[in-house]
Design a protein around this motif. Sequence first.
Motif, mmCIF file in Angstrom:
data_model
loop_
_atom_site.group_PDB
_atom_site.id
_atom_site.type_symbol
_atom_site.label_atom_id
_atom_site.label_comp_id
_atom_site.label_asym_id
_atom_site.label_seq_id
_atom_site.Cartn_x
_atom_site.Cartn_y
_atom_site.Cartn_z
ATOM 1 N N THR A 23 0.834 -1.301 0.050
ATOM 2 C CA THR A 23 -0.149 0.231 0.114
ATOM 3 C C THR A 23 0.840 1.108 0.049
ATOM 4 N N GLU A 58 -0.006 5.753 0.474
ATOM 5 C CA GLU A 58 -0.945 6.881 0.864
ATOM 6 C C GLU A 58 -0.394 7.972 -0.013
ATOM 7 N N THR A 112 -7.073 12.090 1.518
ATOM 8 C CA THR A 112 -5.822 11.052 1.574
ATOM 9 C C THR A 112 -6.254 9.974 0.840
ATOM 10 N N ARG A 126 -5.657 6.002 -0.512
ATOM 11 C CA ARG A 126 -4.814 4.731 -0.211
ATOM 12 C C ARG A 126 -4.819 4.042 -1.571
#
Length: 163
Positions: free
Chosen positions: A73, A75, A97, A99
């Motif tokens: 992942t 961000e 934000t 992800r």
Amino acid sequence: MKKDDKGKMIDKMSKHYVPDLVSLQMLGELNYRRLGKLMRGQEEMDAWHFAIHSAGDQESRLSLTLGKESRFTSEIGLEFGPEIEKKLLFEARLSMTIRLYHDVGIAEITDGHRQYQGAYPYPNDAMLHRDEKFRLNQQLADLLELCLKHGHRLNTVLSFQFA
């Protein structure tokens, strides 16, 4: 009005909202691809900046900033707003934000520390829509499409090769 299995009358309009998971997943996959297009050729950077020219001679800026990263992942912080600040009665800047889930190729909006639920009861104290998660991710899709169609990179580095 309809009767349930016990013979009680139920109102069709009072049904609970059921999120469309297929559409939400497809939207996440498309947003992941859109972000990939915006970063293409400059994946090693940790920030990408774009100018967007829209109707009415309004110049806007879209900035993507890489945040936390792990194996599967990442961000990314997104900031969007007008280039020239105008005194308005409302906030003209947008911040979110995102992800990125690299193993499944999906991007979704989070608020940095939690994910949004697929459905919310309505009405609720936070004034969230029943389909808040879908609407926020659709807003992300709209911003990314706007940038892809009408934006240009501000941090383009020219590389020269000698023959």
